[in-house]
Scaffold this active site. Structure first.
Site, mmCIF file in Angstrom:
data_model
loop_
_atom_site.group_PDB
_atom_site.id
_atom_site.type_symbol
_atom_site.label_atom_id
_atom_site.label_comp_id
_atom_site.label_asym_id
_atom_site.label_seq_id
_atom_site.Cartn_x
_atom_site.Cartn_y
_atom_site.Cartn_z
ATOM 1 N N ARG A 102 7.778 -63.155 -0.741
ATOM 2 C CA ARG A 102 7.225 -63.141 0.610
ATOM 3 C C ARG A 102 6.043 -62.169 0.655
ATOM 4 O O ARG A 102 5.742 -61.530 -0.355
ATOM 5 C CB ARG A 102 8.291 -62.768 1.645
ATOM 6 C CG ARG A 102 8.947 -61.414 1.425
ATOM 7 C CD ARG A 102 10.000 -61.130 2.515
ATOM 8 N NE ARG A 102 10.747 -59.911 2.201
ATOM 9 C CZ ARG A 102 11.774 -59.459 2.898
ATOM 10 N NH1 ARG A 102 12.202 -60.114 3.961
ATOM 11 N NH2 ARG A 102 12.399 -58.345 2.560
ATOM 12 N N CYS A 106 -3.178 -61.966 2.241
ATOM 13 C CA CYS A 106 -4.081 -60.882 2.623
ATOM 14 C C CYS A 106 -4.302 -60.983 4.127
ATOM 15 O O CYS A 106 -4.767 -62.011 4.624
ATOM 16 C CB CYS A 106 -5.411 -61.018 1.889
ATOM 17 S SG CYS A 106 -6.663 -59.910 2.580
ATOM 18 N N ASN A 140 6.958 -59.247 10.164
ATOM 19 C CA ASN A 140 8.162 -58.550 9.714
ATOM 20 C C ASN A 140 7.785 -57.382 8.816
ATOM 21 O O ASN A 140 7.091 -57.563 7.822
ATOM 22 C CB ASN A 140 9.062 -59.506 8.924
ATOM 23 C CG ASN A 140 10.434 -58.936 8.661
ATOM 24 O OD1 ASN A 140 11.293 -58.927 9.540
ATOM 25 N ND2 ASN A 140 10.652 -58.431 7.463
ATOM 26 N N GLU A 141 8.220 -56.209 9.181
ATOM 27 C CA GLU A 141 8.010 -55.004 8.361
ATOM 28 C C GLU A 141 6.596 -54.911 7.789
ATOM 29 O O GLU A 141 6.387 -54.910 6.576
ATOM 30 C CB GLU A 141 9.055 -54.926 7.238
ATOM 31 C CG GLU A 141 10.457 -54.724 7.763
ATOM 32 C CD GLU A 141 11.480 -54.399 6.669
ATOM 33 O OE1 GLU A 141 11.235 -54.732 5.506
ATOM 34 O OE2 GLU A 141 12.526 -53.809 7.001
ATOM 35 N N CYS A 147 -4.858 -54.421 -0.096
ATOM 36 C CA CYS A 147 -5.272 -55.578 -0.882
ATOM 37 C C CYS A 147 -6.637 -55.268 -1.486
ATOM 38 O O CYS A 147 -7.439 -54.541 -0.900
ATOM 39 C CB CYS A 147 -5.345 -56.786 0.036
ATOM 40 S SG CYS A 147 -6.090 -58.228 -0.740
ATOM 41 N N CYS A 149 -8.880 -57.685 -2.697
ATOM 42 C CA CYS A 149 -9.609 -58.944 -2.889
ATOM 43 C C CYS A 149 -11.067 -58.808 -2.444
ATOM 44 O O CYS A 149 -11.470 -57.808 -1.854
ATOM 45 C CB CYS A 149 -8.902 -60.083 -2.149
ATOM 46 S SG CYS A 149 -9.202 -60.151 -0.379
ATOM 47 N N CYS A 152 -11.586 -58.327 1.297
ATOM 48 C CA CYS A 152 -11.350 -56.936 1.692
ATOM 49 C C CYS A 152 -12.530 -56.052 1.283
ATOM 50 O O CYS A 152 -12.941 -55.171 2.044
ATOM 51 C CB CYS A 152 -10.049 -56.416 1.088
ATOM 52 S SG CYS A 152 -8.589 -57.087 1.918
ATOM 53 N N GLU A 295 17.294 -54.231 12.693
ATOM 54 C CA GLU A 295 18.169 -54.619 11.580
ATOM 55 C C GLU A 295 19.036 -53.406 11.275
ATOM 56 O O GLU A 295 18.529 -52.372 10.836
ATOM 57 C CB GLU A 295 17.357 -54.993 10.335
ATOM 58 C CG GLU A 295 16.445 -56.186 10.545
ATOM 59 C CD GLU A 295 15.654 -56.548 9.281
ATOM 60 O OE1 GLU A 295 15.988 -56.038 8.192
ATOM 61 O OE2 GLU A 295 14.700 -57.319 9.400
ATOM 62 N N TRP A 303 19.927 -57.161 -3.806
ATOM 63 C CA TRP A 303 19.203 -58.344 -4.285
ATOM 64 C C TRP A 303 19.812 -58.683 -5.645
ATOM 65 O O TRP A 303 20.938 -59.141 -5.714
ATOM 66 C CB TRP A 303 17.690 -58.062 -4.381
ATOM 67 C CG TRP A 303 16.979 -58.103 -3.048
ATOM 68 C CD1 TRP A 303 17.553 -58.104 -1.819
ATOM 69 C CD2 TRP A 303 15.568 -58.157 -2.837
ATOM 70 N NE1 TRP A 303 16.569 -58.158 -0.854
ATOM 71 C CE2 TRP A 303 15.347 -58.191 -1.451
ATOM 72 C CE3 TRP A 303 14.450 -58.173 -3.677
ATOM 73 C CZ2 TRP A 303 14.059 -58.239 -0.891
ATOM 74 C CZ3 TRP A 303 13.173 -58.225 -3.126
ATOM 75 C CH2 TRP A 303 12.984 -58.266 -1.742
HETATM 76 C C1 GLA Z 1 14.319 -55.855 5.395
HETATM 77 C C2 GLA Z 1 13.820 -57.168 5.925
HETATM 78 C C3 GLA Z 1 14.867 -58.223 5.996
HETATM 79 C C4 GLA Z 1 15.743 -58.173 4.805
HETATM 80 C C5 GLA Z 1 16.364 -56.810 4.674
HETATM 81 C C6 GLA Z 1 17.315 -56.696 3.503
HETATM 82 O O1 GLA Z 1 14.692 -54.959 6.337
HETATM 83 O O2 GLA Z 1 13.204 -57.059 7.176
HETATM 84 O O3 GLA Z 1 14.228 -59.466 6.065
HETATM 85 O O4 GLA Z 1 14.990 -58.490 3.675
HETATM 86 O O5 GLA Z 1 15.325 -55.881 4.457
HETATM 87 O O6 GLA Z 1 16.656 -56.717 2.257
HETATM 88 ZN ZN ZN Z 2 -7.631 -58.880 0.770
#
Ligand code: GLA
Ligand code: ZN
Length: 654
Positions: A102, A106, A140-141, A147, A149, A152, A295, A303
Site C-alpha cells: 500500500r 506520490c 490512512n496514516e 518521494c 521523483c 517532486c 484504531e 504481519w
Molecule cells: C495501522 C493501519 C491499519 C493496520 C494496522 C495494523 O494502524 O492504519 O490499516 O495496518 O496498522 O498493522
Molecule cells: Zn514524487
C-alpha cells in the site's frame, strides 16, 4: 463518548453482515470506520463508481443503530490506475516503489491528485445525505511525502523559488560555496538523492526538503478536506495519526481537521512498545483538545511475525487508559481477523472463526461501561500546569544531524515526561504557538533551530513569571539550518544568564555532576561548560573534563526563572531537580502513584474525575485523595484503593 470498531465488510460474504452488526450492537459499539482501503471496489473501472455494496453494508449497520465514518480510500490506489500512469514514489536512489502493498503513490503527482479528488468527490456527494454517515477520515496514516521523483524535484525547485526569490539569495542562505555547489540555474538543484557521499547533503537543503515533503502531504489532504467541507459541511473530518511518528508536521496537518484521531497499539508489534501514555498526551497536544482513538489494539498483532497476546483485561485497561488521557471515542482495530492478505495475523476482536470469545466479552464489558459513564464524563478534559514544547522541525533538524546518540527528539521528551509523571504531575505537549501563559513550568528540549520570534516568545514567558528549562544544543542554528555566531545559547543567552564556553559531545561516555545540595549523578550524551553571567550555579561537573565548572545553572529573569541544563543525566537527576522545580513553581502534584499505574484527571466545570489504570499484571495500592463517588472499580478505604491486575478505577472528587 463512543465505542467503535474498524470494519471491512468487503472482506466477508454479505450473508455474514447482519450477524456482525448485531454482535457489534450487543457489545455497545455504536460507530464503525469503513472503506479506507476499498478503492478497487468503489471504482472498479476508471470513472465507474459502485457504491451499492457499501450502501447495503451501511443499511445493515444503520438498522442496528450504528453510525459510520468513511475513509477516503487513497492509501491504496487500484491496479488499473497504476497500469495506466506511473505514479509510484521514488526512493532516494530514484527507484520506483511498486504495486503489491500500500501507499505506492506520490502525493505530489498531478495524476494522483486528480484521481484522489475524483474519488473523494464521488464518495462525498453520494454519502453527504446518508443518515448513518457522520464524518470522514482522510486517507490512512499519512506520512510526509518523502518521494524523490522528478515531479517532486520540479515542485521542490518551484517551492524554493517562491521562498528565496532568487538563486543568489538561495546560494547565500544555504552557503552553497561550500564544496563548490553554487547553483546558476534552478534546474540544477537536486533532491537529497543518494550521492557520492551517501545522503550527507547540505543541511540547509535537507531541512527545506523535509519542510517541502511535509507540506506536500498537508496540501494533498487539504484538497480532500475542501471537497468534504463543500459537499458535506455537516460532517466532521479527522485523520488517524500515528502517535510518536515524526516525518510529518502534525500541527500543520491537523489545522484542517475538526479533531485528531490516532492508532494505538500499546502491545507493540515490530515497533517499540510501551509509550501509550506519552503518545496519548502528544496526540491531545496536537490541537490541544480531546481526540479519538481510531484504531485501538484488540488482539495479537502481526504481519509475517506475530507479537504476544494481550493478557486478559489488558485490552480493556488500554482502552480506559486512552479515555483517561483525553480520548472521547475508542474505535477498536478490527472487527474480525482477516482470512487473507498481509495482515492475516493482525487479530481483531473476533478470531478467524468469527465466534464471540474472550476478547469480544472484554470489549463488550468496556462498551457497557463507556456507554453507562458517557453522560457524566462528556465534556471533561485534562488541564495541566506543566508543558513540554514540541516541534517537528526541530526533530527533522536533529534527524539530519543526530550528532551523538541520545539527542533524539523523543528521547529528550521522554526523559522529562516520565520524570514529571513519576513526580505526580500531568504534562501537556504543545507547539510553541500555543498559549504558554497557562503553564507554570515549560521544558524546551534542544531547540536547535531558534528564530527571533521563538526567542521572543520564550523570553516573554519567563518575564511574566514562568519557569523555563533549557537543554544542550539550544539556539545553535537559524531557520536556514545555518550555525549562529552569537555565543550559545545564542538568542536566549540573556534570559538564561549563562554563556557556553566549551562543549564535549560525550555520546555514550559518562561523566558525573554534583548538585550544590550534595547529590551526585551520572551524565552522558553531551556536556556544555557554562560560564555564569548572572545565573547561579546549581551543579558542577565532578570529574574529568570540565571538573569544577558549572553544568546546571538557575537564573531569575523578570518575574520568572530559567534553568539551563548543560548535560543529560540518569532518571534520578531529573526526579531530584524537577521535584524542586515543581515545588518552587507551586505546581500541584499527586505523589505516591506506584510504578505501573497511570493516574490522570479529567475535569469540567464543577467536577473532577480521577482515572486510575493498573497496567501491570500485579495488584497495586494507590492513594485516592479526597474522592467521594466511585464511578467504576474498587472502593477506596482510608484514602487508598487496591487495584487488581489490569483493573481500572474512576472516581468523582470534589
Ligand atoms: C495501522 C493501519 C491499519 C493496520 C494496522 C495494523 O494502524 O492504519 O490499516 O495496518 O496498522 O498493522
Ligand atoms: Zn514524487
Amino acid at each position: 463518548m463512543r465505542v467503535g470498531v474498524d470494519y471491512y465488510p468487503e472482506h466477508w460474504d454479505e450473508s455474514r453482515w447482519e450477524t456482525d452488526a448485531r454482535l457489534m450492537r450487543e457489545a455497545g459499539i455504536s460507530v464503525v470506520r469503513l472503506a479506507e482501503f476499498s478503492w478497487c471496489k468503489l471504482e472498479p473501472e476508471e470513472g465507474k463508481y459502485d457504491f451499492s455494496w457499501l450502501d447495503r453494508a451501511l443499511e445493515v449497520l444503520h438498522r442496528e443503530g450504528i453510525q459510520a465514518i468513511l475513509g477516503t480510500p487513497t492509501a491504496t490506489p487500484p491496479a488499473w490506475l497504476h497500469q495506466r500512469y506511473d505514479i509510484y514514489p521514488r526512493d532516494a536512489r530514484r527507484y520506483p516503489l511498486g504495486f503489491g502493498t500500500r501507499l505506492q503513490r506520490c502525493l505530489n503527482h498531478p495524476v494522483m491528485r486528480r484521481y484522489s479528488r475524483l474519488i473523494t468527490e464521488a464518495m462525498v456527494s453520494h454519502y453527504a445525505g446518508h443518515p448513518a454517515v457522520i464524518g470522514w477520515q482522510t486517507d490512512n496514516e499519512f506520512e510526509a511525502n518523502l518521494c524523490y521523483c522528478d515531479v517532486c524535484a520540479d515542485l521542490f525547485r518551484q517551492w524554493l523559488q517562491r521562498k528565496y526569490g532568487s538563486l543568489q539569495a538561495l546560494n547565500k542562505a544555504w552557503g552553497t560555496i561550500f564544496w563548490s555547489q553554487e547553483y546558476t540555474n534552478w534546474s540544477q538543484i537536486p533532491l537529497p538523492w543518494v550521492a557520492r557521499c551517501g545522503q550527507s547533503h547540505n543541511p540547509s537543503l535537507w531541512l527545506d526538503y523535509r519542510r517541502f515533503a511535509s507540506e506536500s502531504t498537508v496540501s494533498f489532504q487539504r484538497e480532500q478536506v475542501e471537497i468534504i467541507r463543500r459537499l458535506a459541511p455537516h460532517h466532521f473530518v479527522t485523520h488517524n495519526l500515528m502517535g510518536l511518528h515524526d516525518s510529518l508536521d502534525y500541527f500543520a496537518l491537523a489545522q484542517d481537521l475538526d479533531f485528531v484521531s490516532w492508532d494505538n497499539y500499546p502491545g507493540g508489534n515490530w515497533k517499540e512498545a510501551g509509550h501509550a501514555d506519552l503518545a496519548h498526551d502528544v496526540m491531545r497536544g496536537i490541537k490541544q483538545k480531546n481526540f479519538w482513538v481510531m484504531e485501538e489494539q484488540s488482539g495479537i498483532p502481526g504481519w509475517e511475525y506475530i507479537g504476544r497476546r494481550p493478557a486478559l483485561g489488558q485490552i480493556r485497561a488500554w482502552a480506559w487508559q486512552a479515555v483517561a488521557h483525553g480520548a472521547d471515542a475508542v474505535v477498536f482495530f478490527r472487527w474480525r481477523s482477516c482470512l487473507y492478505g498481509t495482515e492475516q495475523y493482525w487479530h481483531g476482536i473476533l478470531n478467524h472463526d468469527g465466534m464471540p470469545r474472550r476478547r469480544y466479552r472484554e470489549v463488550a464489558r468496556f462498551g457497557e461501561e463507556m456507554n453507562r459513564l458517557s453522560a457524566e464524563l462528556d465534556g471533561t478534559t485534562l488541564r495541566h500546569q506543566v508543558a513540554i514544547l514540541s516541534s517537528y522541525e526541530q526533530n527533522w533538524a536533529l534527524q539530519i544531524q543526530p550528532q551523538v546518540n541520545g539527542l533524539g527528539w523523543w528521547e529528550q521528551v521522554r526523559r522529562f515526561y516520565y520524570s514529571f509523571r513519576r513526580l505526580g504531575a500531568g504534562v501537556d505537549i504543545i507547539p510553541i504557538d500555543a498559549d504558554l501563559s497557562q503553564y507554570r513550568v515549560i521544558v524546551l528540549p534542544s531547540w536547535y533551530i531558534l528564530t527571533e520570534r521563538d526567542a521572543q516568545r520564550l523570553s516573554e514567558y519567563v518575564r511574566q513569571g514562568g519557569t523555563l528549562i533549557l537543554n544542550p544544543r539550544t539556539g545553535v542554528k537559524n531557520e536556514r539550518n545555518v550555525c549562529r555566531t552569537e555565543p550559545l545559547p545564542s538568542l536566549l543567552r540573556e534570559v538564561a544568564g549563562v554563556e557556553i564556553d566549551d562543549y564535549d559531545p560525550l555520546g555514550t561516555d559518562e561523566n558525573r555532576i554534583r548538585l550544590r545540595t550534595g547529590e551526585e549523578f551520572t551524565v552522558s550524551v553531551w556536556a556544555d561548560a557554562l560560564i555564569l553571567q548572572g545565573a547561579e550555579e546549581v551543579a558542577v561537573y565532578a570529574h574529568s573534563i570540565f571538573a569544577g565548572e558549572p553544568a546546571i545553572a538557575r537564573h531569575r529573569y523578570g518575574r520568572g526563572t530559567v534553568y539551563t541544563l548543560g548535560t543529560y543525566g540518569e532518571p534520578a537527576l531529573y526526579d531530584t531537580l524537577l521535584g524542586r522545580v515543581l515545588d518552587e513553581a507551586g505546581v500541584e502534584t499527586m505523589p505516591g502513584v506506584p510504578d505501573g499505574v497511570d493516574a490522570c484527571w479529567r475535569e469540567k466545570e464543577g467536577a473532577r474525575y480521577l482515572f486510575l489504570v493498573n497496567l501491570r499484571g500485579e495488584e497495586r495500592s494507590v492513594p485516592v485523595p479526597g474522592c467521594v463517588t466511585v464511578l467504576l472499580g474498587a472502593s477506596p478505604q482510608g484514602g487508598m484503593v487496591n487495584l487488581a491486575p489490569y483493573e481500572v478505577g474512576i472516581y468523582r472528587c470534589s
